[in-house]
Write an enzyme that holds these catalytic residues in place. Structure first.
Site, short mmCIF file in Angstrom:
data_model
loop_
_atom_site.label_atom_id
_atom_site.label_comp_id
_atom_site.label_asym_id
_atom_site.label_seq_id
_atom_site.Cartn_x
_atom_site.Cartn_y
_atom_site.Cartn_z
N GLU A 164 -20.43 42.11 8.95
CA GLU A 164 -19.68 43.24 8.38
C GLU A 164 -20.53 44.47 8.14
OE1 GLU A 164 -17.00 39.89 6.02
OE2 GLU A 164 -17.87 41.56 4.89
N GLU A 282 -13.10 33.13 11.01
CA GLU A 282 -12.60 32.97 9.63
C GLU A 282 -11.08 33.13 9.57
OE1 GLU A 282 -16.64 35.30 8.07
OE2 GLU A 282 -14.74 35.59 7.00
N SER A 636 29.39 14.28 15.83
CA SER A 636 28.47 14.27 14.69
C SER A 636 29.14 13.65 13.46
CB SER A 636 28.02 15.69 14.43
OG SER A 636 27.02 15.70 13.45
O1 G3I Z 1 -21.36 30.42 -7.28
C1 G3I Z 1 -20.76 31.16 -8.32
C2 G3I Z 1 -20.56 30.23 -9.50
O2 G3I Z 1 -21.87 29.86 -10.00
C3 G3I Z 1 -19.77 30.96 -10.59
O3 G3I Z 1 -19.49 30.03 -11.66
C4 G3I Z 1 -18.41 31.43 -9.98
C5 G3I Z 1 -17.65 32.21 -11.04
O4 G3I Z 1 -17.07 33.32 -10.51
O5 G3I Z 1 -18.66 32.32 -8.87
C6 G3I Z 1 -19.35 31.61 -7.84
O6 G3I Z 1 -19.55 32.50 -6.85
C7 G3I Z 1 -18.35 32.76 -6.08
C8 G3I Z 1 -18.68 32.33 -4.62
O7 G3I Z 1 -17.55 32.71 -3.78
C9 G3I Z 1 -18.85 30.85 -4.52
O8 G3I Z 1 -17.69 30.19 -4.83
C10 G3I Z 1 -18.12 34.27 -6.10
O9 G3I Z 1 -17.68 34.61 -7.44
C11 G3I Z 1 -16.98 34.63 -5.13
O10 G3I Z 1 -16.86 36.04 -5.02
C12 G3I Z 1 -17.38 34.11 -3.72
O11 G3I Z 1 -16.28 34.42 -2.93
C13 G3I Z 1 -16.60 34.23 -1.53
C14 G3I Z 1 -16.65 35.60 -0.85
O12 G3I Z 1 -16.84 35.39 0.58
C15 G3I Z 1 -17.78 36.44 -1.37
O13 G3I Z 1 -17.73 37.62 -0.72
C16 G3I Z 1 -15.44 33.42 -0.93
O14 G3I Z 1 -15.44 32.12 -1.51
C17 G3I Z 1 -15.62 33.32 0.58
O15 G3I Z 1 -14.48 32.71 1.16
C18 G3I Z 1 -15.75 34.72 1.14
O16 G3I Z 1 -15.97 34.60 2.54
C19 G3I Z 1 -16.15 35.83 3.25
C20 G3I Z 1 -17.05 35.51 4.42
O17 G3I Z 1 -18.23 34.97 3.96
C21 G3I Z 1 -17.28 36.75 5.23
N1 G3I Z 1 -16.04 37.38 5.64
C22 G3I Z 1 -15.10 37.63 4.58
C23 G3I Z 1 -14.85 36.36 3.79
C24 G3I Z 1 -13.83 36.65 2.71
O18 G3I Z 1 -14.32 37.58 1.82
#
Ligand code: G3I
Length: 733
Positions: A164, A282, A636
């Site tokens: 991105e 994705e 039917s």
């Molecule tokens: O790990 C922390 C955890 O310690 C904490 O307790 C929790 C509380 O909020 O947050 C956790 O981190 C979260 C992380 O996912 C792991 O679950 C983040 O808040 C959350 O923002 C993060 O979201 C991920 C996101 O990328 C971040 O940008 C999504 O799960 C994931 O599906 C998403 O994936 C991205 C791809 O990597 C790239 N393309 C877009 C796609 C969607 O945004």
């Protein structure tokens, strides 16, 4: 009545009325042992993004192993998760995913090495928090990439190296009184420090670390023409400069309304001119108008999903996978972003995946898996003509000689228009809007020949197609379409023969305490004087067939959709039968509640038919009033009604007919001499084996039984027209 038939009929009736089944409407799976990865073994790998829970829960683990042959760690291999601080590594979660792949022989997509989100932001600053020079940043990025890539080199077959880096929208800069083109790049810390050189460096470091892994540039909104061209130009510029970019990752965060298959096709076609590998990295399809990988999005409401939204989801997945199959030469892998709706980063209420919140397959799953490759390149013959069921002066809808149906609806402000008619298991045909607000669409394949009810669903509202006449089916007046049939002459409206007439009657039903309606077919010549056996001129009397409609229909269904009168006129004119009267009454079927099929007895209609209607008909029409000149048949649920009544009242009818309405078993008929002829029929797409066995058993037991399997039809009117045509030639003989 055997439970199997009642259950089968219950399902058919449910299908007829509900259209979409339950919430996700999972159809019967014709290939239950074939899973997604198997169905696409000659196309591309099928992957899924997993979190820790997915590789720890047995049911989810089994689902992953069964369906997928490529895995991506949703979050656990990202720089910020793996390497939160200088010298600090959190390998545990990433190792768990990698070990899961090693133990189960599943390939792992590496996601990701360099991204503006979830990054190891400590790389940009020194111990005092001061921004570092890009050379320091590059040294740190190189160490990170080498450490991560080398740790998983044995199981990772490709990496999303840079994620991105391109801007979603480019706004021109205005300086010194003049506009200059804005930067095509996302204004990230990487870009602010390094310009686009960081992209080249990241790929260089990744190639150093693993000369064999495929290296991808990954982004979202990759089919939006503007974003597509920025990605294309950047990758081309990098590759022309020798940067080792092997492929482009199309994230595929779409929605039920877009992008169009044309935009997706155009993007892949353009990207494949500069790279040999494209991965859909994705994929998910949310149920609103938003799309992309941004973290600002609507989470949807916790409410049951409307059937039509499920159809839109199925249709969008179906269209997108057709495009992906078309480009199997360059697409190596299609990965869903999360295992089930419960895991989705978009939240469960966006319902974006083929597996629901309980990891159960949706209709979309079956549309993706059970595709018909023959239809992928099938182009309907452009010999479309207006549908015979159209209202005067209405050009649309149209049908072609192969049985495709094409629809056109003007609804400029609608977001979705769905025709309930389409290939099985799809929930209908989703139309597409052009720039003038006109929706058009063609069924994905030929429809079965004959008559089909249908309706339009426009943004969830159910309407009839203003182009066609209305036909009573599914307890309402629906639109109708007539698909050409190879043998349609037997119900043609011929101009060279005399025709009988249809008469609507109203008779009082004491048992119901109200007037009831029926339609009576009287053959041509009815009422005329003929020379009787005693040589005297008298009005001819006729045998009577009591012919019942199915669930959701009424006394107009056989006369109109069934073309019963035309079938009779043609048979009589061709001397294939002696004329007889047909009485088509409302069979009290439409108050029937689903799930209570087991309790259906038809006792109420038995009273109306035998104690009220037959006496009324015999009193008001020129009928022969003995059982050997009286027949009963039904389609039917009308068939169920016929079986229940003829077995309980064998003294009333001498000829019995079940049309997609079950079968008789010899042992159910106490006195074999009580019936002269039994007819049983169904469509070849229903239960032909059941009919053939039943007819054989009846014949073996000495009954004069006959069966018909209507070739190429299902639980629909052409099946029953063909049954009437054959059965009528054996009645009253
Ligand atoms: O790990 C922390 C955890 O310690 C904490 O307790 C929790 C509380 O909020 O947050 C956790 O981190 C979260 C992380 O996912 C792991 O679950 C983040 O808040 C959350 O923002 C993060 O979201 C991920 C996101 O990328 C971040 O940008 C999504 O799960 C994931 O599906 C998403 O994936 C991205 C791809 O990597 C790239 N393309 C877009 C796609 C969607 O945004």
């Amino acid at each position: 009545m055997k439970q199997t038939f009642k259950t089968a009929l219950a399902i058919v009736l449910a299908m007829n009325c509900l259209g979409s089944w339950a919430q996700w409407g999972a159809p019967a799976d014709p290939n239950p042992t074939v899973k997604l990865k198997d169905a696409y073994k000659n196309y591309f790998m099928i992957g899924v993004a997993l979190n820790q829970r997915n590789v720890s829960n047995d049911d989810q683990v089994n689902l992953v192993k069964a369906e997928f042959n490529s895995i991506t760690a949703e979050n656990d291999m990202k720089p910020g998760e793996l390497h939160p601080k200088e010298g600090v590594w959190n390998w545990e979660k990433a190792d768990k995913i990698a070990n899961f792949c090693r133990q189960n022989g599943i390939k792992l997509r590496g996601h990701c090495l360099c991204w503006h989100s979830q990054f190891a932001d400590w790389m940009f600053t020194d111990k005092k928090g001061k921004p570092v020079k890009k050379e320091v940043f590059y040294q740190r990025l190189r160490e990170h990439i080498h450490a991560v890539v080398n740790r998983y080199k044995d199981v990772v077959y490709c990496w999303d190296v840079v994620n991105e880096a391109m801007a979603d929208n480019v706004r021109p800069n205005f300086a010194n009184g003049k506009f200059t083109p804005g930067s095509p790049y996302r204004d990230s810390r990487h870009y602010q420090l390094c310009g686009d050189e960081f992209i080249a460096k990241a790929f260089e470091f990744a190639r150093e670390a693993d000369p064999n892994a495929l290296l991808f540039y990954n982004d979202y909104n990759e089919c939006d023409p503007g974003k597509r061209d920025r990605i294309f130009d950047m990758v081309k510029k990098m590759k022309d400069a020798g940067v080792p970019i092997d492929g482009i990752g199309m994230q595929g965060h779409y929605n039920v309304y877009g992008p169009t298959e044309e935009d997706i096709d155009a993007a892949i076609t353009k990207y494949k001119t500069i790279v040999k590998h494209i991965h859909v990295t994705e994929l998910d399809i949310r149920m609103n108008t938003e799309m992309g990988g941004q973290l600002r999005f609507s989470r949807g409401e916790n409410k049951p999903v409307a059937g039509y939204m499920n159809t839109l989801l199925t249709d969008q997945y179906n269209r997108i996978f057709k495009i992906f199959r078309k480009h199997k030469d360059v697409i190596d892998c299609v990965t869903f972003w999360n295992l089930g709706d419960r895991d989705s980063w978009l939240g469960v209420n966006n319902h974006p995946l083929p597996f629901d919140e309980n990891y159960k397959p949706k209709q979309a799953y079956y549309a993706i898996k059970n595709f018909d490759a023959k239809l992928d390149n099938a182009q309907p013959k452009e010999d479309f003509v207006s549908n015979p069921c159209n209202q005067p002066g209405q050009e649309w809808p149209k049908v072609n000689s192969q049985g495709y149906a094409r629809f056109r609806v003007e609804a400029p402000d609608a977001k979705s228009v769905i025709v309930s008619l389409g290939l099985g298991g799809r929930g209908g045909t989703v139309l597409r809007k052009d720039k003038d607000g006109v929706w058009t669409g063609t069924t994905e394949g030929p429809m079965d020949p004959g008559f089909h009810y249908y309706h339009l669903t426009i943004d969830g509202g159910v309407f009839n197609d203003p182009g066609t006449h209305n036909y009573f089916g599914s307890c309402r007046w629906e639109s109708g379409i007539e698909i050409p049939a190879p043998d349609q002459d037997f119900y043609a409206e011929r101009t060279d023969i005399p025709h009988g007439n249809m008469q609507k009657i109203l008779f009082y039903s004491k048992s119901l305490g109200k007037m009831q309606e029926a339609t009576v077919y009287l053959p041509n010549g009815y009422g005329k004087l003929v020379k009787g056996k005693n040589g005297k001129m008298e009005q001819q009397r006729y045998p009577v067939l009591y012919l019942q409609h199915g669930w959701g229909e009424n006394e107009t269904s056989w006369p109109v959709q069934g073309k019963a009168g035309l079938i009779m006129d043609n048979l009589i004119a061709d001397g294939k039968i002696k004329p007889f009267i047909i009485v088509m009454a409302y069979g009290l079927t439409n108050d029937f509640k689903f799930g209570t099929i087991g309790k259906f007895t038809a006792e109420e209609f038995e009273k109306v038919l035998i104690d009220e209607l037959i006496p009324y008909v015999d009193a008001n029409f020129l009928t022969k009033t003995d059982k050997w000149n009286r027949a009963m048949a039904g389609l039917s649920m009308g068939g169920m009604t016929t079986k229940l009544i003829t077995l309980r009242r064998p003294e009333v009818f001498g000829y019995w007919g079940l049309l997609s309405g079950g079968q008789y078993a010899p042992e159910e008929i106490k006195d074999p001499k009580c019936v002269k002829y039994i007819f049983e029929g169904c469509g070849s797409k229903e239960n032909p084996a059941g009919i053939n066995k039943s007819v054989a058993d009846l014949k073996a037991a000495g009954f004069n039984a006959e069966g018909l399997i209507s070739e190429g039809t299902a639980h629909e009117f052409l099946t029953w027209r063909r049954c009437l045509y054959l059965m009528a030639q054996k009645l009253f003989k």
